[in-house]
Design an enzyme around this catalytic site. Structure first.
Site, short mmCIF file in Angstrom:
data_model
loop_
_atom_site.label_atom_id
_atom_site.label_comp_id
_atom_site.label_asym_id
_atom_site.label_seq_id
_atom_site.Cartn_x
_atom_site.Cartn_y
_atom_site.Cartn_z
CB THR A 154 -0.86 0.01 1.28
OG1 THR A 154 -1.67 -1.15 1.27
CG2 THR A 154 -1.70 1.26 1.36
NE ARG A 182 -7.49 -8.37 2.16
CZ ARG A 182 -6.43 -7.57 2.21
NH1 ARG A 182 -6.30 -6.58 1.35
NH2 ARG A 182 -5.51 -7.74 3.13
CB VAL A 183 -12.09 -4.26 3.09
CG1 VAL A 183 -11.54 -2.93 3.57
CG2 VAL A 183 -13.22 -4.04 2.09
CG ASP A 185 -3.91 -2.18 6.72
OD1 ASP A 185 -3.74 -2.93 5.73
OD2 ASP A 185 -3.09 -1.30 7.03
N GLY A 206 1.28 -3.81 4.81
CA GLY A 206 1.63 -5.17 5.22
C GLY A 206 0.42 -6.05 5.10
N GLY A 208 -2.93 -6.73 5.90
CA GLY A 208 -4.02 -5.95 6.47
C GLY A 208 -4.78 -6.67 7.56
#
Lengths: 318, 318
Positions: A154, A182-183, A185, A206, A208
């Site tokens: 990210t 999918r979500v 962090d 990293g 999530g």
């Protein structure tokens, strides 16, 4: 208003082009609430970065689904979107949502309906290159028994500007081969990012799922609020989150965090073997550093920079 | 294993029926990871509670969209779903997702695809009563200039069981008249809920957008981890979050939080005029308490209980 030293920091080498491109405007006094989206957009637009925006790797169905968030530490305004497809600049949508008192985090179809109505630029986000990588990975998962997941870099960018405002933004295409919907962090306040101009800002990259188990960004800001410098705060937050995961689960996923404190210091820490970050400020041109789980920090040398470039641009052989 | 006193606490009076229904099994030693979903499901299934599960009020398009989360404080396992439609028990989906190392937070279409494939019960979640309330509100917004938003009474339930495990769950239909795809704090780790068996658990109800700006659940657990009792921790976390919002924004939305600490104490605090919560434990039958922004706590008397029942069951006049 008293002009301060300013500082900006980002996760990963990939933020460098945007830092260079927008440096003059920032030096000239542009506000963080304006230039953070500029810096994030530069990464979203760059086709060779496989984990953010255009060129991002798709989910298990071959669809690029994007998450982004924006937080303004002056007002705590927080906006986020998750699971959207074919919008060019998720960070811009997140920023616009952040000013809403209600409905500032939108997902899926509803988020896309909002973005279409608000006139945000649409664009097919799956590149030929990303699709080829997806096909290769799909084949390897079947033929070589490879795990579907890796690559979750990210981009997180934050700054304290010359007026003292602290702002943070994130943008990602998430885990390669993630399940539809999918979500991670990145759009989650306290986990993917947090900003309070009275204390500082922090943001994470990293795994999530593990970052959400530890709220490591909020924890980093709390340590700064308690008086620790940015580097001390992030060192303690990352090592504490890693230890908490190992104690409860036996294993901790990758966690890397960058931060700035209210006094204009920056910090970076990771529990991995190599984490690159980009910094610039009043007295520093855009500079790439590397750190690792032992807490050592060094300048990225020319050989490292060249190898990074070559890896991103190499021909995909299938 | 040493048997401890156990304790369970929930936001809002609406959790009472489930507490009564499952009390015997819990007293008999059922584990929190099993009975928390039971307790939440009882609220989801109850048709007269307008903010959770079946009978929940719809979004601006007349569609009931549901969010839920589950966190196991032994393993930090965290699962959540957001923006799903027509599944009977979102909490069950969140629990099943929590055991996944990857892809444990799913939203929108992808979440529904997962839930369908996993065989979770589907059910039209919009009741005639909820639809009628939606029509009335739509008319009032146009005719009387009413604000579209109020009513965001998430059920949050947590417990420390007889083995010392601390588990939390949340479920909600979110803000009445919310935008399609809007997600509040309920499925967000650190904001809507957080649980660590070494410290305690906390969960929040109120204006999700403001709760996400303060990560009040994680903050409450950190205070307990630092040695504060549950009540002291939640008092401090809610007043600090409210003050932070007022300082940065001039105004703070509703925030109410319940918690348990690792020593089996419970706590509740609010910045509103009235917040009801339900408690039971080793030495206490299911009991409804009320508190307010001054920090006073009292038993809900019979008149209050009757008025609550009448309000939920009254005929809808249009």
């Amino acid at each position: 208003m008293r002009k301060r030293n300013w500082v900006a920091i980002a996760t990963w080498r990939m933020a460098l082009e945007g830092f260079v491109q927008h440096e003059a405007a920032i030096r000239d006094g542009k506000r963080a609430s304006e230039f953070i989206p500029d810096l994030v957009q530069a990464v979203e637009d760059y086709p060779f970065y496989k984990s953010v925006g255009y060129g991002g790797l798709p989910n298990e169905n071959g669809v690029v689904q994007l998450d982004a968030a924006f937080m303004d530490g002056d007002t705590l305004a927080f906006g986020a979107i998750a699971g959207i497809e074919d919008f060019a600049n998720p960070i811009r949508i997140a920023k616009q949502l952040s000013v809403e008192r209600y409905n500032s985090f939108l997902v899926g179809e509803g988020a896309m309906e909002y973005a279409r109505n608000a006139g945000f630029a649409q664009k097919p986000m799956l590149t030929e290159r990303a699709e080829k990588l997806w096909q290769i990975r799909k084949r390897d998962i079947v033929e070589k028994g490879l795990a579907p997941y890796d690559g979750h870099d990210t981009v997180c960018i934050m700054a304290q500007d010359q007026e003292g405002s602290i702002v943070a933004g994130t943008s990602t295409s998430g885990l390669f081969m993630k399940k539809a919907g999918r979500v991670g962090d990145s759009p989650i306040s306290g986990s993917g990012l947090y900003a309070d101009s009275e204390a500082g800002a922090a943001a994470a990259t990293g795994l999530g799922e593990d970052i959400m188990k530890t709220c490591v960004s909020f924890q980093t800001v709390l340590f700064m609020q308690a008086g620790m410098t940015a580097q001390d705060a992030v060192d303690k937050a990352v090592s504490q989150a890693t230890a908490q995961l190992v104690r409860h689960r036996g294993v901790a996923g990758d966690i890397s965090v960058v931060c700035v404190d209210k006094d204009g210091n920056f910090g970076a820490a990771t529990n991995t073997d190599e984490f690159s970050y980009v910094v610039m400020g009043e007295d520093m041109r855009p500079t790439v550093y590397l750190t690792d789980k032992h807490g050592e920090h060094r300048l990225a040398d020319e050989a490292w920079m060249q190898a990074y470039y070559d890896e991103r641009h190499k021909k995909i052989e299938d």
